[in-house]
Design a protein around this motif. Structure first.
Motif, short mmCIF file in Angstrom:
data_model
loop_
_atom_site.label_atom_id
_atom_site.label_comp_id
_atom_site.label_asym_id
_atom_site.label_seq_id
_atom_site.Cartn_x
_atom_site.Cartn_y
_atom_site.Cartn_z
N LEU A 11 33.22 -33.03 1.90
CA LEU A 11 33.34 -34.46 2.20
C LEU A 11 32.99 -35.32 0.98
O LEU A 11 33.61 -36.36 0.76
N LYS A 12 32.00 -34.88 0.23
CA LYS A 12 31.66 -35.62 -1.00
C LYS A 12 32.82 -35.59 -1.97
O LYS A 12 33.14 -36.60 -2.61
N GLY A 13 33.47 -34.43 -2.09
CA GLY A 13 34.64 -34.32 -2.96
C GLY A 13 35.78 -35.21 -2.49
O GLY A 13 36.42 -35.90 -3.30
N GLU A 14 36.02 -35.22 -1.19
CA GLU A 14 37.06 -36.08 -0.63
C GLU A 14 36.72 -37.55 -0.85
O GLU A 14 37.61 -38.36 -1.14
N ASN A 15 35.45 -37.88 -0.71
CA ASN A 15 35.01 -39.27 -0.93
C ASN A 15 35.28 -39.70 -2.36
O ASN A 15 35.76 -40.81 -2.61
N LEU A 16 34.97 -38.82 -3.32
CA LEU A 16 35.23 -39.14 -4.72
C LEU A 16 36.72 -39.35 -4.97
O LEU A 16 37.13 -40.27 -5.68
N THR A 17 37.54 -38.51 -4.36
CA THR A 17 38.99 -38.64 -4.51
C THR A 17 39.47 -39.96 -3.92
O THR A 17 40.29 -40.66 -4.53
N LEU A 18 38.96 -40.31 -2.76
CA LEU A 18 39.35 -41.58 -2.13
C LEU A 18 38.89 -42.78 -2.95
O LEU A 18 39.60 -43.78 -3.06
N GLU A 19 37.70 -42.71 -3.53
CA GLU A 19 37.21 -43.79 -4.38
C GLU A 19 38.12 -43.98 -5.59
O GLU A 19 38.44 -45.11 -5.98
N LYS A 20 38.56 -42.86 -6.18
CA LYS A 20 39.45 -42.91 -7.34
C LYS A 20 40.78 -43.55 -6.94
O LYS A 20 41.30 -44.43 -7.65
N LYS A 21 41.34 -43.12 -5.80
CA LYS A 21 42.60 -43.70 -5.33
C LYS A 21 42.44 -45.18 -5.00
O LYS A 21 43.33 -45.98 -5.28
N ASN A 22 41.32 -45.55 -4.45
CA ASN A 22 41.03 -46.94 -4.13
C ASN A 22 41.01 -47.79 -5.40
O ASN A 22 41.55 -48.90 -5.43
N ARG A 23 40.38 -47.29 -6.45
CA ARG A 23 40.34 -48.00 -7.73
C ARG A 23 41.75 -48.19 -8.28
O ARG A 23 42.11 -49.26 -8.77
N GLU A 24 42.54 -47.11 -8.20
CA GLU A 24 43.92 -47.19 -8.69
C GLU A 24 44.72 -48.23 -7.91
O GLU A 24 45.50 -49.00 -8.49
N LEU A 25 44.54 -48.25 -6.59
CA LEU A 25 45.25 -49.23 -5.77
C LEU A 25 44.83 -50.66 -6.12
O LEU A 25 45.66 -51.56 -6.18
N ARG A 26 43.55 -50.87 -6.35
CA ARG A 26 43.07 -52.20 -6.74
C ARG A 26 43.70 -52.64 -8.06
O ARG A 26 44.11 -53.79 -8.22
N LEU A 27 43.76 -51.68 -9.01
CA LEU A 27 44.38 -52.00 -10.29
C LEU A 27 45.85 -52.35 -10.11
O LEU A 27 46.36 -53.30 -10.72
N ASN A 28 46.54 -51.61 -9.28
CA ASN A 28 47.96 -51.89 -9.02
C ASN A 28 48.15 -53.25 -8.35
O ASN A 28 49.08 -53.99 -8.69
N ILE A 29 47.25 -53.60 -7.44
CA ILE A 29 47.31 -54.90 -6.79
C ILE A 29 47.11 -56.01 -7.82
O ILE A 29 47.82 -57.02 -7.83
N GLU A 30 46.16 -55.83 -8.71
CA GLU A 30 45.90 -56.82 -9.76
C GLU A 30 47.10 -56.95 -10.69
O GLU A 30 47.46 -58.07 -11.08
N LYS A 31 47.76 -55.85 -11.00
CA LYS A 31 48.96 -55.90 -11.85
C LYS A 31 50.09 -56.65 -11.15
O LYS A 31 50.84 -57.37 -11.79
N LEU A 32 50.22 -56.46 -9.84
CA LEU A 32 51.27 -57.13 -9.09
C LEU A 32 51.02 -58.64 -9.01
O LEU A 32 51.99 -59.42 -8.96
N LYS A 33 49.79 -59.05 -9.01
CA LYS A 33 49.45 -60.47 -8.95
C LYS A 33 49.82 -61.17 -10.24
O LYS A 33 50.11 -62.37 -10.24
N ILE A 34 49.82 -60.47 -11.31
CA ILE A 34 50.07 -61.07 -12.63
C ILE A 34 51.52 -61.29 -12.84
O ILE A 34 52.48 -61.47 -12.58
#
Length: 156
Positions: free
Chosen positions: A133-156
């Protein structure tokens, strides 16, 4: 002559305190077994009354004394259950696991040993699940960061 007999009798009595055997067990071992048995009953009473800290103190005392089959093994098992119930930290679970392993190693033919094995298997499975579960959590956190970055790029 009487003094000599009295001195010899006194000498025999004093020496017999250290070498006297009763059915293959020394007087000390017999006393220790009875004392630990009484202590275990006290710990059971404390547990029934909900006095967990007092029971823990008594059980730790039993476990740290010279081992008595039928007493120390039960004390180890009950102590591990207390540690598992506390379970507020990884240390509590580690203490429970260590106590169960001591029980299995030192008292393999005890009636408590199969219960210890089952609990150790369960703890091992839970630890593996937590690690996954800790490993899955780390993976989800990484994907979440990537999604946030993509959202920020789309706003620009």
């Amino acid at each position: 002559m009487e003094k000599l007999c009295l001195m010899m009798l006194l000498g025999v009595l004093l020496c017999s305190c250290t070498i006297f055997q009763k059915s293959g067990r020394s007087v000390y071992a017999e006393f220790n077994a009875r004392t630990q048995s009484v202590n275990l009953e006290t710990a059971r009473k404390f547990l029934r009354e909900g006095r967990v800290q007092a029971a823990t103190k008594v059980l730790v005392g039993i476990c740290s004394a010279k081992g008595v089959p039928g007493v120390t093994d039960e004390a180890l098992f009950r102590l591990s259950l207390i540690y598992l119930d506390a379970g507020e930290s990884k240390n509590d679970t580690s203490q429970a696991q260590e106590t169960l392993e001591i029980l299995k190693h030192d008292y393999p033919s005890s009636s408590w040993s199969p219960h210890a094995s089952a609990l150790l298997d369960l703890i091992g499975a839970l630890n593996r699940k937590i690690k996954n579960l800790k490993g899955e959590n780390l993976t989800l956190e990484k994907k979440n960061r990537e999604l946030r970055l993509n959202i920020e790029k789309l706003k620009i």
